[in-house]
Design an enzyme around this catalytic site. Structure first.
Site, PDB file in Angstrom:
ATOM      1  N   CYS A 303      92.729  37.188  25.844  1.00  0.00           N
ATOM      2  CA  CYS A 303      92.596  38.738  26.111  1.00  0.00           C
ATOM      3  C   CYS A 303      91.337  39.014  26.864  1.00  0.00           C
ATOM      4  O   CYS A 303      91.641  40.242  27.663  1.00  0.00           O
ATOM      5  CB  CYS A 303      92.611  39.291  24.754  1.00  0.00           C
ATOM      6  SG  CYS A 303      91.580  38.976  23.290  1.00  0.00           S
ATOM      7  N   ARG A 333      87.673  25.312  21.981  1.00  0.00           N
ATOM      8  CA  ARG A 333      86.712  25.671  21.041  1.00  0.00           C
ATOM      9  C   ARG A 333      86.117  24.494  20.434  1.00  0.00           C
ATOM     10  O   ARG A 333      86.639  23.419  19.916  1.00  0.00           O
ATOM     11  CB  ARG A 333      87.337  26.488  19.886  1.00  0.00           C
ATOM     12  CG  ARG A 333      87.930  27.918  20.289  1.00  0.00           C
ATOM     13  CD  ARG A 333      88.487  28.579  19.199  1.00  0.00           C
ATOM     14  NE  ARG A 333      89.151  29.878  19.759  1.00  0.00           N
ATOM     15  CZ  ARG A 333      89.794  30.780  19.114  1.00  0.00           C
ATOM     16  NH1 ARG A 333      89.784  30.811  17.570  1.00  0.00           N
ATOM     17  NH2 ARG A 333      90.273  31.892  19.785  1.00  0.00           N
ATOM     18  N   GLU A 335      84.546  22.503  17.858  1.00  0.00           N
ATOM     19  CA  GLU A 335      84.540  22.436  16.591  1.00  0.00           C
ATOM     20  C   GLU A 335      83.609  21.539  16.179  1.00  0.00           C
ATOM     21  O   GLU A 335      83.718  20.051  16.731  1.00  0.00           O
ATOM     22  CB  GLU A 335      85.936  22.442  16.116  1.00  0.00           C
ATOM     23  CG  GLU A 335      87.051  23.366  16.308  1.00  0.00           C
ATOM     24  CD  GLU A 335      87.152  24.178  15.348  1.00  0.00           C
ATOM     25  OE1 GLU A 335      86.381  24.282  14.216  1.00  0.00           O
ATOM     26  OE2 GLU A 335      88.050  25.140  15.554  1.00  0.00           O
ATOM     27  N   ARG A 344      94.321  21.893  13.803  1.00  0.00           N
ATOM     28  CA  ARG A 344      92.808  22.351  13.984  1.00  0.00           C
ATOM     29  C   ARG A 344      92.059  21.590  14.956  1.00  0.00           C
ATOM     30  O   ARG A 344      91.804  20.407  14.617  1.00  0.00           O
ATOM     31  CB  ARG A 344      92.054  22.213  12.540  1.00  0.00           C
ATOM     32  CG  ARG A 344      90.989  23.029  12.726  1.00  0.00           C
ATOM     33  CD  ARG A 344      90.025  23.296  11.502  1.00  0.00           C
ATOM     34  NE  ARG A 344      88.966  24.192  11.422  1.00  0.00           N
ATOM     35  CZ  ARG A 344      88.816  25.189  11.450  1.00  0.00           C
ATOM     36  NH1 ARG A 344      89.748  25.890  11.139  1.00  0.00           N
ATOM     37  NH2 ARG A 344      87.537  25.834  11.610  1.00  0.00           N
ATOM     38  N   GLU A 352      99.336  34.439  24.457  1.00  0.00           N
ATOM     39  CA  GLU A 352      98.648  35.831  23.770  1.00  0.00           C
ATOM     40  C   GLU A 352      99.262  37.064  24.829  1.00  0.00           C
ATOM     41  O   GLU A 352      98.980  37.260  25.793  1.00  0.00           O
ATOM     42  CB  GLU A 352      97.035  35.470  24.263  1.00  0.00           C
ATOM     43  CG  GLU A 352      96.512  36.627  23.368  1.00  0.00           C
ATOM     44  CD  GLU A 352      94.885  36.649  23.252  1.00  0.00           C
ATOM     45  OE1 GLU A 352      94.510  35.235  23.276  1.00  0.00           O
ATOM     46  OE2 GLU A 352      94.493  37.599  23.028  1.00  0.00           O
ATOM     47  N   ASP A 414      97.992  38.426   9.334  1.00  0.00           N
ATOM     48  CA  ASP A 414      97.842  36.996   9.733  1.00  0.00           C
ATOM     49  C   ASP A 414      99.257  36.797   9.179  1.00  0.00           C
ATOM     50  O   ASP A 414      99.495  37.102   8.081  1.00  0.00           O
ATOM     51  CB  ASP A 414      96.812  36.128   8.962  1.00  0.00           C
ATOM     52  CG  ASP A 414      95.654  36.077   9.951  1.00  0.00           C
ATOM     53  OD1 ASP A 414      95.710  36.522  10.845  1.00  0.00           O
ATOM     54  OD2 ASP A 414      94.618  35.172   9.414  1.00  0.00           O
ATOM     55  N   GLU A 432      97.410  29.403   8.740  1.00  0.00           N
ATOM     56  CA  GLU A 432      97.525  30.568   9.413  1.00  0.00           C
ATOM     57  C   GLU A 432      98.142  30.247  10.858  1.00  0.00           C
ATOM     58  O   GLU A 432      97.624  29.391  11.555  1.00  0.00           O
ATOM     59  CB  GLU A 432      96.034  31.270   9.998  1.00  0.00           C
ATOM     60  CG  GLU A 432      95.844  32.529  10.390  1.00  0.00           C
ATOM     61  CD  GLU A 432      95.757  32.728  11.816  1.00  0.00           C
ATOM     62  OE1 GLU A 432      94.749  32.190  12.164  1.00  0.00           O
ATOM     63  OE2 GLU A 432      96.610  32.752  12.629  1.00  0.00           O
ATOM     64  N   ASN A 435      98.580  35.796  14.367  1.00  0.00           N
ATOM     65  CA  ASN A 435      97.903  36.832  13.901  1.00  0.00           C
ATOM     66  C   ASN A 435      98.384  38.110  15.251  1.00  0.00           C
ATOM     67  O   ASN A 435      98.888  37.638  16.209  1.00  0.00           O
ATOM     68  CB  ASN A 435      96.401  36.660  13.966  1.00  0.00           C
ATOM     69  CG  ASN A 435      95.938  36.267  15.510  1.00  0.00           C
ATOM     70  OD1 ASN A 435      96.270  36.968  16.329  1.00  0.00           O
ATOM     71  ND2 ASN A 435      95.316  35.052  15.536  1.00  0.00           N
ATOM     72  N   CYS A 460      96.307  42.800  20.543  1.00  0.00           N
ATOM     73  CA  CYS A 460      96.858  41.544  20.950  1.00  0.00           C
ATOM     74  C   CYS A 460      97.373  40.582  19.614  1.00  0.00           C
ATOM     75  O   CYS A 460      96.965  41.110  18.609  1.00  0.00           O
ATOM     76  CB  CYS A 460      95.830  40.680  21.607  1.00  0.00           C
ATOM     77  SG  CYS A 460      94.268  40.172  20.400  1.00  0.00           S
ATOM     78  N   ARG A 467     100.215  25.281  16.385  1.00  0.00           N
ATOM     79  CA  ARG A 467     100.322  25.805  15.009  1.00  0.00           C
ATOM     80  C   ARG A 467     101.722  26.288  14.456  1.00  0.00           C
ATOM     81  O   ARG A 467     102.265  26.241  13.533  1.00  0.00           O
ATOM     82  CB  ARG A 467      99.450  27.389  14.865  1.00  0.00           C
ATOM     83  CG  ARG A 467      98.113  27.182  14.903  1.00  0.00           C
ATOM     84  CD  ARG A 467      97.263  26.762  13.614  1.00  0.00           C
ATOM     85  NE  ARG A 467      96.222  26.373  13.688  1.00  0.00           N
ATOM     86  CZ  ARG A 467      94.954  27.148  13.197  1.00  0.00           C
ATOM     87  NH1 ARG A 467      95.387  28.258  12.623  1.00  0.00           N
ATOM     88  NH2 ARG A 467      93.761  26.792  13.502  1.00  0.00           N
TER      89      ARG A 467
END
Lengths: 501, 501
Positions: A303, A333, A335, A344, A352, A414, A432, A435, A460, A467
């Site tokens: 976004c 990301r 992690e 994950r 998005e 979620d 999850e 969202n 958004c 997922r």
């Protein structure tokens, strides 16, 4: 709120002879302040004129900021005395700047912020600024420091508390096909292979076909019917954009940063190239010489760049609501732990959709989106899911916690999926897997987006392909023959596995 | 080729008393070498025994490497004298290592390489090694230094020469619809917007629809009919992979490098976060403290990671040829200049099919691929194109120039499109919008990929969506009503433009 500022002006010339002029000037400045605010609120408490110096002490209460008065006085002195006596100010030194105020809640532990000493006694805080320059006063730092102290105390109360979570709706219970971890099984079959760097995967054709089915379903069953159009954004996000969205202060430890070469000049790279050819290893010293410090990172969420694309635009009313989505930018990301399977990871693929429109348009859209999503999860995936209001990260981490924000109009919903391999419905953690947010005017304001007439809001939704795939496979297994009929309309058969010896 | 090595051993103890033993030992070692090679080829030319030292000079010719003898002697002395006299070698110092040989061609200018002084007289080269450690000798550095000198001289002859280019085939001439630069026109219409960082674009829904049409055409008309399967690779490529493919030495100045946080520990990031909140600017000093030096970069081409996925595998015969493609990893190339429109950019979107099989399988596949591509360009795009053999970069830049490689079996074919906006057919530069390569066993060997029985080759093709779109739009314009019928079956209408005030 009490402010106590002490400053020292240094002049270029001897000012002891024009004592009276300066005294008169300060007295007038004080009168002006007192007239405007009241003696109890702000006044020049004290001053001393030296040979080449002027010491000033300004005390104020409430919303008046003594550094603003100080900077005004500096300007006026420069102008008036400069004109009359050819005297200029060489330097201005802030010898003390103390700010005292009362917090709503008592701090639970010590607070520290840069450029200041912070002391708390009960609810009373005093901030003693250190190493404060004129530039520091000019920019809006003081108020942001006060805000930061308040926010840190606020956060102490939130820390350790679980995420806000309020069930809205849940599907009926479904009997899962199996209770295995889909990633593990797919790795065994050679559908999946851990990627060349940590937290990433190489998806062979079988799981790729599943991820593409998820993408097609999201587009054909949710986004196209609601009128969303695809755009393609850059996955390289400059810090300027993340400064506006709050990501830069929110999660700098989670970015994959991008460093550009300082030059493409082959001469400058020659030694690195030669050493690589000779040693077949990387000379990090040589590499370091030719790299710039990062000014951008890899996409974290899609976004921000979409908002940037609409920055400072005024949108005509008939174009509202704007409904677009990106499915191209890859998210990264960092992690540090907690990676698991393909659900994950450090690198993932997400659609998005973002929406910009009036409050009413977005509230209506949210209902439609929820309907379409539920249609997918019930009729195509035959999934056991639940749906809840949650506290979104951008309110939690970027210092915007506000209980009043978490209500029906704005906030994040979620969707979670039961993961049989993790244990019982009641005790295990659900995944999850979707969202959906309405964010009010937060980003609209940050990017100065306007409509012809209406007040704009935005929001958004995050459709993570990995997922969706794991949620589905964890309940429905990896044998296409056992998949729900409606899903099989999108994917009936998987590509043949490659036989390795 | 002549080698002259001088080395000094330092012992931990006085060896003057066991002079005879050492002399005998060296004489035996020399006998062994001479017996194996011949006195004219290699011998220990000279030695001196000091109180705690041994000086050795080894001279050799041809393929014998004196440093190998030196390291053997060191081992033997350590073992034999160590056992008998409890004497150990403390240090080994290379005081001189000179290598002389004749080049095929006379160098055109001076040559320099790291860790050595290079002198050329006519075709004769002498390399005098500097700062050479034992480790340096152990690894394969000496031979790679010789190779690097040869390669640099070779490159001097290629520099400035144009790219190899040999026309194979050309389409008939087509009358273009217009002669405008499609990027400029699309920017005016708001279909396209320059991205937030240089050389990148934000594609609004109109051009996105065109890029997706290109993708669908490539998949449905070329890849699917030939049996290619999609895979999804990581777009984060570690240096280990680029070391194997030669990219690391080939184009290090063109990568977008990736720097990871050194930690996700919030404490370590607190000062950066606080400063960002106070100043709304980036503290690069603080950022620098928390970033690692890059060990990876963003995808440059997709094939390296696909080869990595098959690393050290043995593929069953019936699985051959392997036909896969990635369309997900986004490519980033640091262009210092020469960016133009959406056809020459820092970030682009490409489908890369790769194929692994026997020579015969790949030669047959190439014919089929060429047929399918020509079908697209003739029947769907109605394009004016030409096709030529070219010298591919990986042979040119990674030091693998070899005239014999550029023939019909291996090498790269480019498709080029006439770009009316650039000027006349004859004088203007055409746009390379597709390439197709057969690479022999170069990558197969680098990644140790094997088949049950057959010898394997591999190849790849690059379908750049931005390139396909610009080639098409430059000849056919941006009005869908004027597009060829067969193309309109993929895209008839563009999304409505958003009206800004």
């Amino acid at each position: 709120m009490k402010f106590n500022l002490e400053a020292n002006f240094t002049f270029g010339q001897d000012v002891s002879k024009i004592n009276k002029d300066i005294e008169k000037f300060i007295s007038e400045a004080n009168d002006n302040i007192v007239k405007k605010y009241h003696k109890k609120i702000a006044s020049i408490g004290n001053f001393r004129i030296g040979k080449k110096s002027l010491f000033l002490n300004i005390i104020s209460y409430g919303s008046f900021r003594p550094h603003n008065a100080l900077l005004q006085i500096k300007n006026s002195i420069s102008k008036e005395l400069g004109k009359k006596h050819k005297i200029g100010i060489r330097e201005i030194e802030i010898t003390k700047y103390k700010i005292e105020f009362e917090l709503e809640k008592k701090p639970l532990k010590e607070i520290s912020i840069p450029h200041a000493e912070v002391e708390c006694t009960g609810k009373n805080v005093s901030i003693n600024l250190k190493d404060v320059s004129e530039e520091f006063l000019r920019k809006n730092y003081i108020d942001r420091m006060i805000k930061l102290v308040k926010e840190k105390v606020e956060n102490q109360y939130y820390e350790g508390k679980g995420e806000y979570w309020k069930l809205i709706e849940e599907s009926e219970k479904k009997k899962p096909i199996w209770s295995k971890d889909p990633t593990e099984e797919m790795v065994k079959l050679g559908w999946l292979k851990q990627g060349p760097t940590k937290g990433k995967w190489f998806y062979h054709s079988q799981i790729t076909a599943i991820l593409r089915a998820m993408e097609n379903i999201a587009i054909n069953e949710v986004l196209k019917p609601l009128g969303f159009q695809e755009i393609i954004e850059s996955h390289v996000v400059p810090f300027e954009i993340w400064l506006k969205t709050g990501h830069m202060e929110g999660m700098p430890s989670e970015f994959y940063y991008i460093a550009e070469p300082t030059t493409r000049d082959v001469e400058k790279w020659q030694k690195f190239i030669d050493l690589t050819k000779i040693t077949k290893e990387i000379s990090y010293d040589e590499l370091n010489k030719n790299l710039s410090i990062p000014h951008a990172g890899i996409c974290y969420a899609q976004c921000p760049v979409i908002y940037w694309a609409f920055k400072s635009k005024t949108i005509s009313e008939e174009a509202l609501p704007i409904l677009v989505y990106d499915k191209t930018a890859i998210s990264a990301r960092y992690e540090s732990g907690g990676r698991h399977g393909i659900e994950r990871v450090d690198e993932f693929h997400r659609i998005e959709p973002i929406y910009i429109g009036t409050r009413e348009q977005l509230l209506t859209l949210r209902e439609k989106l929820l309907d379409r999503y539920k249609h997918v999860f019930n009729n195509i995936f035959d999934l056991e899911w639940r749906m809840a209001w949650v506290t979104p990260w951008y309110m939690q981490q970027a210092g915007k916690i506000d209980d009043t924000e978490i209500h029906q109009d704005t906030g994040t919903i979620d969707f979670e999926s039961y993961m049989p391999y993790r244990g019982s419905r009641e005790k295990s953690e659900w995944l999850e897997f979707l969202n959906l947010s309405i964010l009010g005017d937060k980003y609209i304001k940050a990017f100065n987006i306007k409509a012809q007439k209406s007040e704009l809001w935005s929001g958004c939704s995050g459709i993570g392909l990995e997922r969706w795939a794991t949620a589905f496979l964890a309940q429905k297994g990896i044998d296409p023959n056992k998949w729900p009929t409606e899903f099989r309309k999108y994917l009936k058969k998987l590509p043949k596995e490659i036989n390795f010896l």
